[in-house]
Write a protein that holds these residues in place. Structure first.
Motif, PDB file in Angstrom:
ATOM      1  N   GLN A  79       0.809  -1.251   0.000  1.00  0.00           N
ATOM      2  CA  GLN A  79       0.000   0.000   0.000  1.00  0.00           C
ATOM      3  C   GLN A  79       0.825   1.276   0.000  1.00  0.00           C
ATOM      4  O   GLN A  79       0.288   2.333   0.296  1.00  0.00           O
ATOM      5  CB  GLN A  79      -0.833   0.120   1.242  1.00  0.00           C
ATOM      6  CG  GLN A  79      -2.079  -0.588   1.546  1.00  0.00           C
ATOM      7  CD  GLN A  79      -3.071  -0.865   0.519  1.00  0.00           C
ATOM      8  OE1 GLN A  79      -2.944  -1.858  -0.153  1.00  0.00           O
ATOM      9  NE2 GLN A  79      -4.084  -0.056   0.397  1.00  0.00           N
ATOM     10  N   GLN A  81       3.248   4.015  -1.915  1.00  0.00           N
ATOM     11  CA  GLN A  81       3.716   4.469  -3.222  1.00  0.00           C
ATOM     12  C   GLN A  81       5.242   4.397  -3.305  1.00  0.00           C
ATOM     13  O   GLN A  81       5.793   4.005  -4.329  1.00  0.00           O
ATOM     14  CB  GLN A  81       3.245   5.899  -3.489  1.00  0.00           C
ATOM     15  CG  GLN A  81       3.660   6.385  -4.868  1.00  0.00           C
ATOM     16  CD  GLN A  81       3.097   7.732  -5.233  1.00  0.00           C
ATOM     17  OE1 GLN A  81       2.905   8.586  -4.370  1.00  0.00           O
ATOM     18  NE2 GLN A  81       2.830   7.949  -6.498  1.00  0.00           N
ATOM     19  N   VAL A 104      -1.064   2.702  -6.739  1.00  0.00           N
ATOM     20  CA  VAL A 104      -1.884   2.823  -5.528  1.00  0.00           C
ATOM     21  C   VAL A 104      -2.639   4.150  -5.524  1.00  0.00           C
ATOM     22  O   VAL A 104      -3.788   4.207  -5.077  1.00  0.00           O
ATOM     23  CB  VAL A 104      -1.004   2.612  -4.261  1.00  0.00           C
ATOM     24  CG1 VAL A 104       0.092   3.645  -4.139  1.00  0.00           C
ATOM     25  CG2 VAL A 104      -1.852   2.610  -2.992  1.00  0.00           C
ATOM     26  N   VAL A 105      -1.998   5.215  -6.008  1.00  0.00           N
ATOM     27  CA  VAL A 105      -2.677   6.515  -6.151  1.00  0.00           C
ATOM     28  C   VAL A 105      -2.413   7.039  -7.558  1.00  0.00           C
ATOM     29  O   VAL A 105      -1.575   6.492  -8.279  1.00  0.00           O
ATOM     30  CB  VAL A 105      -2.177   7.545  -5.102  1.00  0.00           C
ATOM     31  CG1 VAL A 105      -2.664   7.200  -3.706  1.00  0.00           C
ATOM     32  CG2 VAL A 105      -0.659   7.679  -5.136  1.00  0.00           C
ATOM     33  N   GLU A 106      -3.105   8.127  -7.911  1.00  0.00           N
ATOM     34  CA  GLU A 106      -2.996   8.598  -9.297  1.00  0.00           C
ATOM     35  C   GLU A 106      -1.771   9.476  -9.569  1.00  0.00           C
ATOM     36  O   GLU A 106      -1.203   9.446 -10.652  1.00  0.00           O
ATOM     37  CB  GLU A 106      -4.232   9.438  -9.640  1.00  0.00           C
ATOM     38  CG  GLU A 106      -5.487   8.636  -9.867  1.00  0.00           C
ATOM     39  CD  GLU A 106      -6.619   9.526 -10.357  1.00  0.00           C
ATOM     40  OE1 GLU A 106      -7.254   9.166 -11.344  1.00  0.00           O
ATOM     41  OE2 GLU A 106      -6.834  10.587  -9.747  1.00  0.00           O
ATOM     42  N   ARG A 128      -5.402   0.263 -12.352  1.00  0.00           N
ATOM     43  CA  ARG A 128      -5.639   1.658 -11.951  1.00  0.00           C
ATOM     44  C   ARG A 128      -4.916   2.648 -12.850  1.00  0.00           C
ATOM     45  O   ARG A 128      -3.859   2.334 -13.402  1.00  0.00           O
ATOM     46  CB  ARG A 128      -5.183   1.862 -10.507  1.00  0.00           C
ATOM     47  CG  ARG A 128      -6.041   1.076  -9.529  1.00  0.00           C
ATOM     48  CD  ARG A 128      -5.725   1.455  -8.118  1.00  0.00           C
ATOM     49  NE  ARG A 128      -6.535   0.665  -7.198  1.00  0.00           N
ATOM     50  CZ  ARG A 128      -6.463   0.774  -5.883  1.00  0.00           C
ATOM     51  NH1 ARG A 128      -5.621   1.615  -5.336  1.00  0.00           N
ATOM     52  NH2 ARG A 128      -7.236   0.032  -5.105  1.00  0.00           N
ATOM     53  N   THR A 176      -9.460   3.865  -1.218  1.00  0.00           N
ATOM     54  CA  THR A 176      -8.249   4.628  -0.884  1.00  0.00           C
ATOM     55  C   THR A 176      -8.310   6.024  -1.492  1.00  0.00           C
ATOM     56  O   THR A 176      -8.509   6.173  -2.705  1.00  0.00           O
ATOM     57  CB  THR A 176      -7.012   3.880  -1.436  1.00  0.00           C
ATOM     58  OG1 THR A 176      -7.029   2.554  -0.921  1.00  0.00           O
ATOM     59  CG2 THR A 176      -5.717   4.579  -1.060  1.00  0.00           C
ATOM     60  N   SER A 179      -6.833   7.418  -5.092  1.00  0.00           N
ATOM     61  CA  SER A 179      -6.730   6.337  -6.093  1.00  0.00           C
ATOM     62  C   SER A 179      -7.801   6.522  -7.162  1.00  0.00           C
ATOM     63  O   SER A 179      -8.855   7.114  -6.907  1.00  0.00           O
ATOM     64  CB  SER A 179      -6.909   4.971  -5.418  1.00  0.00           C
ATOM     65  OG  SER A 179      -8.257   4.791  -5.026  1.00  0.00           O
ATOM     66  N   SER A 180      -7.531   5.985  -8.367  1.00  0.00           N
ATOM     67  CA  SER A 180      -8.485   6.202  -9.459  1.00  0.00           C
ATOM     68  C   SER A 180      -9.838   5.521  -9.234  1.00  0.00           C
ATOM     69  O   SER A 180     -10.864   6.127  -9.553  1.00  0.00           O
ATOM     70  CB  SER A 180      -7.870   5.815 -10.804  1.00  0.00           C
ATOM     71  OG  SER A 180      -7.516   4.460 -10.811  1.00  0.00           O
TER      72      SER A 180
END
Ligand code: AHR
Length: 336
Positions: A79, A81, A104-106, A128, A176, A179-180
């Motif tokens: 989890q 980045q 995990v995130v955009e 994602r 999350t 996240s996308s």
């Protein structure tokens, strides 16, 4: 005598040229054979193991790599980045053929993806999306259309309440943040219900796509400060961005004496085995499918990329919606 020497010299040069040429030819063949036999190496940076969906996605990728004879370097970023970025850098250092990852995130990928690009290593986004202004940082995206998933949830809700007149109070359990799937599912859902004044999203909280957090958040939602039917503080609908959080929230509702699926309409996303079971038992009303089975399509893309073919820039999975109106026997039994 001179003539004889000249003829001998010419023969010698000719045979030398021939042996150089044939050595080169055999050299090329050896190289081609080597290339044919050497495995494609794929570096995959998985974001974590936050949900049953995620574990199933990892299993699908590992299984497909075995089946397709692709050598897989697999990292679980827990989890974080920074762990994913570290994994991608190690794939670059190993000079893998292709890098794939589920961000995990955009935001925040530009530097490491520029490094991969500079080394000529193509990147595939799996599941994602990322957000960037830079161009051509990745070769393709393969996964679900999350905005459409949110729309499907909203569309079903409009239909469910088509004959009701009062307010519909909704609690949203987000995945999350950053996240996308979280951003897009929320967007698609609001796009559908936003113009109908009956629907009110009274609370929107993050459960990080985890069952334990879904339960925790629901406990808070049902605490006397927020839930008090005699004071009109009620809840009609739960929209959970994934099944794990929905299952955790269902536990909390039941402990609170509520009947999920009846007192509170429950909408979820994924369609894992336990959620389909809850749909059969009337505890979930609608599940928007999001499939984790993308391993084989990923391996196909990896092979095509390495072979130098043009590949499509976006490949969406085909997905459906399962609802309380479906005949129970038509619902799938999932291995996960
Ligand atoms: O990115 C896909 C989402 O991530 C799934 O819906 C969820 O279960 C997972 O953790």
């Amino acid at each position: 005598m001179r003539k004889v020497l000249l003829v001998l010299l010419a023969a010698l040069v000719l045979s030398l040229l021939r042996s150089v040429y044939s050595a080169r030819r055999f050299g090329d063949e050896d190289k081609a054979a080597e290339e044919f036999e050497s495995k494609i190496v794929l570096g995959f940076a998985q974001l974590g193991a936050e949900s049953e969906w995620r574990s199933s996605s990892s299993a699908s990728i590992k299984e497909a790599a075995r089946k397709y004879g692709v050598e897989l370097m697999f990292e679980n970023a827990q989890q974080k980045q920074e762990n994913q970025i570290k994994a991608i850098r190690s794939f670059i250092a190993h000079r893998v053929d292709v890098i794939a990852f589920s961000p995990v995130v955009e935001l925040g990928w530009d530097n490491v993806l520029l490094e991969a690009k500079a080394e000529g290593i193509p990147v595939i986004l799996v599941d994602r999306h990322i957000r960037t202004d830079a161009e051509r940082l990745y070769a393709a995206f393969i996964g679900s259309d999350f905005i459409e998933e949110g729309r499907k949830a909203g569309r079903w809700l409009l239909e469910k309440f088509r004959n009701s007149e009062g307010e519909v109070k909704i609690v949203e359990l987000r995945g999350t943040d950053g996240s996308s799937p979280t951003k897009d599912r929320a967007e698609g859902f609001r796009e559908m219900i936003g113009n109908d004044g009956r629907f009110l999203i009274v609370r929107s909280l993050s459960g990080d796509f985890m069952r334990s957090k879904g339960r925790e958040v629901m406990e808070e939602v049902l605490s006397p400060a927020y839930y008090n039917p005699s004071a009109g503080m009620t809840l009609d609908v739960l929209f959970a961005h994934n099944d794990d959080m929905a299952m955790g929230a269902i536990e909390a509702m039941e402990e609170h004496g509520l009947r999920p699926g009846r007192d509170v309409v429950v909408i979820s996303v994924d369609a894992q085995r336990s959620a389909l079971e809850a749909l059969r038992n009337g505890k979930i009303n609608c599940i928007v499918e999001c499939t984790p089975y993308i391993g084989e399509r990923l391996m196909d893309l990896v092979r095509q990329l390495v072979a130098g073919y043009e590949i499509p820039s976006t490949i969406y999975s085909e997905e459906t919606v399962f609802t309380e109106d479906d005949p129970v026997e038509s619902l799938p039994v999932r291995p996960y």
